[in-house]
Enzyme design. Structure first.
Site, PDB file in Angstrom:
ATOM      1  N   SER A  33       0.482  -1.486  -0.034  1.00  0.00           N
ATOM      2  CA  SER A  33      -0.296   0.217   0.042  1.00  0.00           C
ATOM      3  C   SER A  33       0.609   1.439  -0.048  1.00  0.00           C
ATOM      4  O   SER A  33       0.290   2.266  -0.691  1.00  0.00           O
ATOM      5  CB  SER A  33      -0.838   0.019   1.523  1.00  0.00           C
ATOM      6  OG  SER A  33      -0.404  -0.518   2.343  1.00  0.00           O
ATOM      7  N   GLY A  89       8.172  -1.576  -0.087  1.00  0.00           N
ATOM      8  CA  GLY A  89       7.418  -1.743   1.745  1.00  0.00           C
ATOM      9  C   GLY A  89       8.385  -2.862   2.533  1.00  0.00           C
ATOM     10  O   GLY A  89       9.594  -3.568   2.106  1.00  0.00           O
ATOM     11  N   ALA A  90       8.097  -2.628   3.989  1.00  0.00           N
ATOM     12  CA  ALA A  90       8.410  -4.126   4.567  1.00  0.00           C
ATOM     13  C   ALA A  90       7.317  -4.387   5.728  1.00  0.00           C
ATOM     14  O   ALA A  90       6.662  -3.667   6.105  1.00  0.00           O
ATOM     15  CB  ALA A  90       9.874  -3.756   5.315  1.00  0.00           C
ATOM     16  N   GLY A 102       6.748  -9.650   2.516  1.00  0.00           N
ATOM     17  CA  GLY A 102       6.067 -11.584   2.468  1.00  0.00           C
ATOM     18  C   GLY A 102       4.837 -10.382   2.630  1.00  0.00           C
ATOM     19  O   GLY A 102       3.995 -12.424   1.897  1.00  0.00           O
ATOM     20  N   GLY A 103       4.280 -10.289   2.880  1.00  0.00           N
ATOM     21  CA  GLY A 103       2.701  -9.960   3.407  1.00  0.00           C
ATOM     22  C   GLY A 103       2.089 -10.127   2.576  1.00  0.00           C
ATOM     23  O   GLY A 103       1.103 -10.810   2.693  1.00  0.00           O
ATOM     24  N   GLY A 104       2.568  -9.927   0.625  1.00  0.00           N
ATOM     25  CA  GLY A 104       1.806  -9.245   0.507  1.00  0.00           C
ATOM     26  C   GLY A 104       2.456 -10.734  -1.141  1.00  0.00           C
ATOM     27  O   GLY A 104       1.851 -10.697  -2.264  1.00  0.00           O
ATOM     28  N   GLU A 110      10.264  -9.924  -4.805  1.00  0.00           N
ATOM     29  CA  GLU A 110      11.246  -8.532  -4.522  1.00  0.00           C
ATOM     30  C   GLU A 110      12.140  -8.457  -3.989  1.00  0.00           C
ATOM     31  O   GLU A 110      13.058  -7.985  -3.948  1.00  0.00           O
ATOM     32  CB  GLU A 110      10.622  -8.179  -3.107  1.00  0.00           C
ATOM     33  CG  GLU A 110       8.668  -7.282  -3.547  1.00  0.00           C
ATOM     34  CD  GLU A 110       8.255  -8.200  -1.848  1.00  0.00           C
ATOM     35  OE1 GLU A 110       7.164  -6.992  -2.228  1.00  0.00           O
ATOM     36  OE2 GLU A 110       8.437  -7.714  -1.041  1.00  0.00           O
ATOM     37  N   LYS A 128       6.295  -0.206  12.109  1.00  0.00           N
ATOM     38  CA  LYS A 128       6.680  -1.926  11.387  1.00  0.00           C
ATOM     39  C   LYS A 128       7.913  -1.758  12.089  1.00  0.00           C
ATOM     40  O   LYS A 128       8.946  -3.245  11.862  1.00  0.00           O
ATOM     41  CB  LYS A 128       6.855  -1.608  10.296  1.00  0.00           C
ATOM     42  CG  LYS A 128       5.323  -1.537   9.199  1.00  0.00           C
ATOM     43  CD  LYS A 128       5.043  -2.449   9.061  1.00  0.00           C
ATOM     44  CE  LYS A 128       3.593  -2.990   8.970  1.00  0.00           C
ATOM     45  NZ  LYS A 128       2.894  -2.533   6.571  1.00  0.00           N
TER      46      LYS A 128
END
Length: 234
Positions: A33, A89-90, A102-104, A110, A128
């Site tokens: 996001s 992101g992270a 790796g949430g997505g 990546e 985070k």
């Protein structure tokens, strides 16, 4: 126009990262996001003529769709010999700038792109930041479908509690852009992220895991201070 402080903060972090992109560069376009706002602002800088001659390397189908929406020309790793800067992101960032991503479920692509970049800029919100990796987020491991059961056993041997990631609004497991599955692993403690990253990747059937050790160069952190978005470099 949004007035939600969290969304505004994500926009500002994305804008701060996009502002660091220079003309005549190859840019790794991350997933998530906050990174989505960075892609939007890179597109806007291109459209206004402030940036020229940018090509993007997307890390996921999501990044590809966004880049096309904002008219950022795309290329592939086959066609280039370097990446100038990557923005991504992270899910967790520790004090040494090591990450869990790796949430997505896009962490494999990546990691390929972010590791190749001469400068890797991480964009996150203050939530985070953690003292130790694994304290708030499960570690994603991408695995080829036939190997799920033996890989889960090996992850248990390493002290993890593995769980196959299931789809939301989809019956059955999450399938990555590469057609593989994701095992989310709870580790109570990750004292040595570098050795764990190597150990997991050595399990036959594992493609890649979400530990990013020694890859991040710059971490831009967005926080809400007195109800207003505030960006700092970590």
């Amino acid at each position: 126009m949004t007035t939600d402080p969290v969304t505004l903060m994500k926009q500002e972090v994305g804008k701060a990262a996009a502002a660091r992109v220079k003309s005549d560069s190859i840019v790794g376009l991350g997933t998530g996001s906050t990174t989505a706002f960075a892609i939007q602002y890179i597109g806007e800088r291109l459209a206004s003529g402030e940036l020229k001659n940018i090509v993007g390397v997307p890390t996921s189908f999501q990044a590809e769709v966004l880049a096309k929406k904002y008219n950022i020309p795309l290329t592939t790793l086959d066609a280039i010999d370097h990446i100038d800067v990557a923005i991504d992101g992270a899910d967790e960032v520790d004090p040494q700038k090591n990450l869990i991503k790796g949430g997505g479920a896009a962490h494999t692509r990546e990691k390929v792109v972010d590791s190749l970049a001469q400068e890797f800029i991480v964009v996150v919100d203050g939530g985070k930041l953690v003292d130790k990796l694994g304290s708030t987020f499960l570690l994603p491991v991408e695995v080829i479908p036939m190997a799920v059961t033996p890989v889960m056993r090996k992850l248990e041997d390493l002290g993890g509690k593995p769980d196959l990631r299931m789809g939301i609004k989809k019956a059955g497991p999450v399938v990555t852009d590469q057609g593989n599955l994701v095992i989310d692993v709870k580790f109570d403690n990750i004292p040595n992220p570098a050795s764990l990253e190597a150990e997991i990747n050595n399990i036959p059937g594992v493609l890649e895991n979400g530990l990013f050790v020694g890859v991040a160069d710059v971490v831009l952190v967005g926080e809400i201070v007195d109800g207003k978005p505030h960006i700092r470099e970590f």
